[in-house]
Design a protein around this motif. Structure first.
Motif, mmCIF file in Angstrom:
data_model
loop_
_atom_site.group_PDB
_atom_site.id
_atom_site.type_symbol
_atom_site.label_atom_id
_atom_site.label_comp_id
_atom_site.label_asym_id
_atom_site.label_seq_id
_atom_site.Cartn_x
_atom_site.Cartn_y
_atom_site.Cartn_z
ATOM 1 N N CYS A 5 -29.128 28.425 8.949
ATOM 2 C CA CYS A 5 -29.519 28.159 10.316
ATOM 3 C C CYS A 5 -30.274 26.836 10.370
ATOM 4 O O CYS A 5 -31.129 26.587 9.532
ATOM 5 N N PHE A 6 -29.948 25.985 11.313
ATOM 6 C CA PHE A 6 -30.604 24.677 11.399
ATOM 7 C C PHE A 6 -31.391 24.540 12.688
ATOM 8 O O PHE A 6 -30.989 25.045 13.732
ATOM 9 N N LYS A 7 -32.508 23.807 12.564
ATOM 10 C CA LYS A 7 -33.323 23.490 13.736
ATOM 11 C C LYS A 7 -33.076 22.029 14.107
ATOM 12 O O LYS A 7 -32.645 21.232 13.255
ATOM 13 N N ALA A 8 -33.379 21.691 15.328
ATOM 14 C CA ALA A 8 -33.189 20.301 15.762
ATOM 15 C C ALA A 8 -33.917 19.346 14.819
ATOM 16 O O ALA A 8 -33.408 18.265 14.488
ATOM 17 N N SER A 9 -35.086 19.753 14.340
ATOM 18 C CA SER A 9 -35.874 18.853 13.489
ATOM 19 C C SER A 9 -35.182 18.577 12.148
ATOM 20 O O SER A 9 -35.469 17.568 11.499
ATOM 21 N N ASP A 10 -34.250 19.448 11.751
ATOM 22 C CA ASP A 10 -33.525 19.195 10.499
ATOM 23 C C ASP A 10 -32.614 17.972 10.612
ATOM 24 O O ASP A 10 -32.133 17.451 9.610
ATOM 25 N N TYR A 11 -32.352 17.572 11.839
ATOM 26 C CA TYR A 11 -31.444 16.434 12.048
ATOM 27 C C TYR A 11 -32.210 15.147 12.349
ATOM 28 O O TYR A 11 -31.618 14.137 12.668
ATOM 29 N N THR A 33 -29.928 15.885 18.440
ATOM 30 C CA THR A 33 -30.398 16.773 17.361
ATOM 31 C C THR A 33 -30.324 18.234 17.796
ATOM 32 O O THR A 33 -29.961 19.104 17.008
ATOM 33 N N LYS A 34 -30.608 18.486 19.063
ATOM 34 C CA LYS A 34 -30.494 19.876 19.561
ATOM 35 C C LYS A 34 -29.033 20.333 19.533
ATOM 36 O O LYS A 34 -28.731 21.472 19.155
ATOM 37 N N ALA A 37 -27.976 21.097 16.043
ATOM 38 C CA ALA A 37 -28.533 22.376 15.592
ATOM 39 C C ALA A 37 -27.734 23.535 16.170
ATOM 40 O O ALA A 37 -27.445 24.513 15.486
ATOM 41 N N LYS A 38 -27.345 23.393 17.419
ATOM 42 C CA LYS A 38 -26.522 24.444 18.046
ATOM 43 C C LYS A 38 -25.202 24.613 17.314
ATOM 44 O O LYS A 38 -24.715 25.730 17.131
ATOM 45 N N GLY A 40 -24.658 23.824 14.236
ATOM 46 C CA GLY A 40 -24.983 24.441 12.958
ATOM 47 C C GLY A 40 -24.301 23.849 11.744
ATOM 48 O O GLY A 40 -24.272 24.454 10.688
#
Ligand SMILES: Cc1ncc(C[n+]2csc(CCOP(=O)(O)OP(=O)(O)O)c2C)c(N)n1
Ligand code: SF4
Ligand SMILES: [Mg+2]
Lengths: 274, 580
Positions: A5-11, A33-34, A37-38, A40
């Protein structure tokens, strides 16, 4: 096993943007980034390709693979990458000067070629980086040092051009509406072929009047269509401030079969033997 | 009755006919048949500015030894018609004692032919063709030359059968009838200039153009992506690569212009696929900004420039070596990079493969300077040796510290990650950057990265591939040249040696960085150095002079296109110089 699972901050990278406080491009970065994350997909499977301009600084602010190239050529770099590496998710990024002026020819042919990638243009209707000259989308009477009294030229209409040139997905959003931007970017990436999203992204420094955009944009009153004729009719009455997805086509994306196998060239060599 | 012995080691012939007459096909059949018989040779063409219907002449030289350039005269000229022939007849006149065969129905030969010291024979080529079912004038011409130079009909028919195979049995038989009619007609001339028997074959032979050889060499080197915008005389590199790449799991994309093609290969290479494009001077000019991007972002690419006469559109179909300056000095900023040049058609394969090796190993743009004279020449060569390089990008390996894409290393080459590799994310950038790739305007970052890139380019081991040094190494006279003129210089030295005049050859394959040590070593002991190049301003001479001292007597034989400098001109210069 659950997909990671990825969060926007991971990008997002740890590099601080050079943008002026209040610049619309911050919101575009946030929406991208959002959206990622969506979707994934891990950041290393995404490439963000740009040209030159304030907006084109964006790749280094992501934690994806990035390419910050020369002025106007982001689409060419992105197309080469996507054809060579169809497994990657490729985003091409430009400003209105980068994408519609110096890179205008590539825009036409990218729409026509229909390589499966997403093209996001941060349109602030000005050359921000070079400190305030009119771009192809600037109003004819906008006064500047380079074109005193305005250019007198009617603006270029990116959505019309995209539709006419064969883009497979055409949309406009406003950077301040992060929710809508995020959703449209997700849709654009998911749609096969060449997807074009114009994001109205204010340049608060050289176009302070664009702070008003948040009050001027409005959701298009007509729903999206897969019929180019209907899309064309709607777009001819467009006031430049309509947002939402305009067109989602069904053209077959560009196809080239590439393989990771080394390939045997002995037959090619034998062809020259006499 | 003619200036040549009855068994010549070299014969040049031309088949002349307006576009569509099939002169090129006739020349190609004869060359291939000669190759099958064991001779060497090459085929070039003279075409006019008109794409079709202009003048066309197949110019063929056959030789008992490997031949790398055209002769300056024809021994045999077959004219299907004379339309526009005067345009090239001055560039390549009929040899004294030569033979001209023309169709009386085509009118009078041009003045240059009438005034030459040659035998003119009339032969009703058109009528002969008309009298035969499916008869073609160019096939009659094939028969004429077959008989005159002493080729076997059997060999010629082997080639015809493969060339016309797709058109069916009848077409092949019609061809045979024409060729036999030509043979019969020529047997009645009482005049032949036949070839000496070929030397024994020691290896297989290839028939290939320089442009094809560049494409194949690139594939050997590992190229798997190309982007293309057509331009004469480079298009054949791209047309060769399109199906060839597909057959090995690669791809070629036709771009909208050269700005796109160069950036597409940058993108593909960033994605991990070794990439190439080919162009000529006008296209190279458009690519310069992005070549600088490849240098600064350390993206490996190979750009082939098949040079033509410039500046501007110049003469698109003719050769020159005048893009050296732009290839070496055309970048803005200090953009260290590599420029190489094949030493003839046979060397295109090796040099292209080497160019890919350098680009991939050094993560740098490499410009390969070929030219029209070798790119479009179809040549019989010994099958090129297998060469293998250990070509690979310095790989990224996951570590605990954050990845530094532009890390300073001893050899200047940094590990390069490929999209998809976890932990290897970076942004490739043309902006001055830190070792991690973050944009920077700091003085030390600019310096560090310039030095890093210079280290990798200048410190690389180019091996002994820098060029060639040949001939009598005791000689104090050196012919110094580069790229495509190597063959002409080599033949000049052989011709001089036969007269007892000694000279040696030094020719550069590596144009940038200038191989200083190797070049100085090769020039040691020289008293006279003759620069030879196809450039009006002497670009090669100026380039070398800017890099090394030349404590020799120096002369330059340099000229613009379209007339290619030949062995005889080079030999004359040396002969006269040594006689002083
Ligand atoms: C070949 C070239 N010409 C000119 C420039 C100067 N330049 C840099 S950015 C830019 C315009 C950028 O405008 P836009 O794409 O709208 O981006 P913005 O800064 O507005 O986001 C120009 C002309 C350049 N970098 N390269
Ligand atoms: S100049 Fe305009 S476009 Fe550039 S960062 Fe500032 S506000 Fe944004
Ligand atoms: Mg702008």
């Amino acid at each position: 096993m659950n997909a990671p699972c990825f969060k926007a901050s991971d990008y997002k990278s740890d590099i601080n943007p050079i943008w002026c406080p209040g610049c619309g491009d911050f919101h575009v970065l946030m929406s991208i980034t959002k959206a990622l994350a969506k979707l994934g997909r891990p950041p290393e499977q995404i490439a963000v390709i740009s040209g030159i301009g304030c907006s084109s600084r964006i790749p280094a602010y992501t934690n994806c693979y990035g390419f910050h190239g020369v002025h106007g050529r982001s689409l060419a770099v992105a197309a080469g990458l996507k054809v060579a590496r169809p497994d990657l998710t490729v985003l091409a990024m430009s400003g209105d000067g980068d994408g519609f002026s110096i890179g205008g020819n590539h825009f036409l042919h990218a729409c026509r070629r229909n390589v499966d990638m997403t093209y996001i243009v941060m349109d602030n209707r000005v050359y921000g980086m070079t400190k305030g000259q009119p771009s192809p989308t600037t109003e004819p009477d906008w006064d500047s040092a380079l074109s005193p009294g305005g250019t007198g030229l009617s603006p270029f209409h990116p959505l019309v051009i995209a539709l006419a040139s064969g883009a497979n997905f055409v949309a406009r959003e406003f950077s301040g509406d992060i929710k809508a931007c995020t959703e449209t970017i997700v849709q654009a990436i998911n749609h096969p072929g060449f997807s074009f999203v114009e994001i109205l992204s204010p340049c608060v420094t050289f176009r302070p009047d664009e702070r008003e955009w948040k009050n001027q944009v409005h959701l298009a009153s007509v729903p999206e269509t897969d019929d180019p004729a209907r899309a064309a009719r709607r777009i001819m009455t467009d006031d430049g401030m309509n947002t939402g997805i305009l067109y989602r086509g069904r053209r077959k994306p560009y196809f080239a079969s590439v393989s990771d196998e080394e390939g045997d060239i002995s037959a090619l060599e034998a062809a020259f033997e006499i | 009755m003619n200036a040549h012995s009855d068994h010549a080691n070299n014969i040049s012939f031309a088949i002349v006919g307006s576009g569509g007459a099939g002169a090129m096909t006739a020349g190609a059949i004869l060359l291939e048949a000669a190759g099958k018989s064991g001779w060497y040779g090459l085929l070039n063409r003279s075409v006019g500015p008109q794409i079709r219907g202009g003048e066309a002449a197949a110019l063929v030289r056959l030789s008992t030894k490997p031949a790398s350039c055209m002769s300056k005269q024809f021994d045999i000229l077959v004219a299907i018609d004379w339309k526009n022939a005067d345009r090239f007849i001055n560039a390549m006149p009929v040899a004294s004692g030569g033979l001209v065969i023309c169709d009386p129905a085509a009118g009078d030969p041009p003045k240059a032919v009438l005034e030459a010291d040659c035998t003119i024979v009339q032969c009703p080529i058109g009528e002969l063709a008309k009298s035969l079912p499916g008869g073609r004038e160019n096939m009659i011409s094939v028969g004429l030359v077959t008989q005159l130079v002493g080729l076997s009909l059997e060999r010629v028919m082997e080639v015809v059968a493969t060339k016309l195979g797709s058109k069916g049995e009848a077409a092949i038989e019609n061809g045979r009838a024409c060729i036999e009619a030509g043979i019969q007609a020529a047997a009645g001339f009482g005049h032949a200039i036949s070839m000496a028997p070929p030397a024994e074959k020691t290896c297989d032979r290839w028939l290939i153009t320089g442009n094809e050889a560049v494409g194949l060499g690139a594939l050997r080197g590992g190229i798997r992506f190309a982007a293309a915008y057509p331009i004469t005389p480079a298009t054949e590199v791209l047309e060769y690569l399109a199906p060839a790449l597909a057959s090995v799991g690669g791809a070629l994309v036709q771009a909208e212009d050269e700005l796109a093609s160069i950036n597409m290969i940058i993108g593909a290479s960033f994605g991990g696929r070794p990439s190439i494009t080919a162009t000529s001077g006008p296209g190279l000019s458009l690519m310069m900004e992005s070549l600088g991007l490849a240098a600064a972002s350390e993206t490996p690419i190979v750009v082939v420039d098949v040079m033509r006469v410039g500046p501007s559109t110049g003469i698109a179909t003719k050769s020159e070596q005048s893009d050296l300056n732009i290839a070496v000095y055309g970048f803005h900023g200090d953009a260290d990079h590599v420029v190489v040049a094949p030493l003839g058609v046979a060397d295109c394969l090796f040099t292209a493969q080497w160019a890919v090796h350098i680009a991939e190993t050094l993560q740098s743009p490499v410009i390969l300077l070929s030219d029209q004279s070798i790119g479009q020449a179809r040549v019989l060569i010994d099958k090129p040796a297998e060469v293998s390089f250990l070509t690979r990008r310095k790989p990224f390996e996951k570590a605990d510290e954050p990845y530094k894409r532009y890390a300073v290393t001893a050899d200047g080459v940094s590990p390069m990650s490929i999209p998809g590799q976890n932990g290897g994310q970076y942004t490739a950038d043309g902006l001055t950057h830190t070792e991690r790739g973050a944009p920077s305007s700091a003085r030390h970052d600019q310096r560090i990265q310039l030095e890093k890139r210079r280290t990798k380019i200048e410190g690389f081991d180019y091996g002994d591939h820098w060029g060639v040094a040949e001939g009598d190494d005791g000689s104090d006279t050196v012919i110094l040249t580069w790229g495509s003129l190597t063959g002409a210089a080599r033949e000049a030295i052989d011709a001089l040696a036969a007269e007892g005049i000694s000279a040696r050859l030094v020719s550069l394959r590596q144009i940038l960085p200038v191989p200083l040590k190797a070049l100085e070593g090769a020039l040691a002991g020289a008293k006279r150095v003759l620069f030879v190049e196809q450039s009006f301003s002497g670009q090669f001479y100026r380039h070398i002079r800017a890099h090394i001292d030349l404590p020799y007597e120096v002369r330059s034989l340099n000229r613009e296109g379209p007339y290619i400098i030949g062995p005889d001109e080079i030999a004359t210069q040396i002969r006269e110089w040594k006689a002083q």
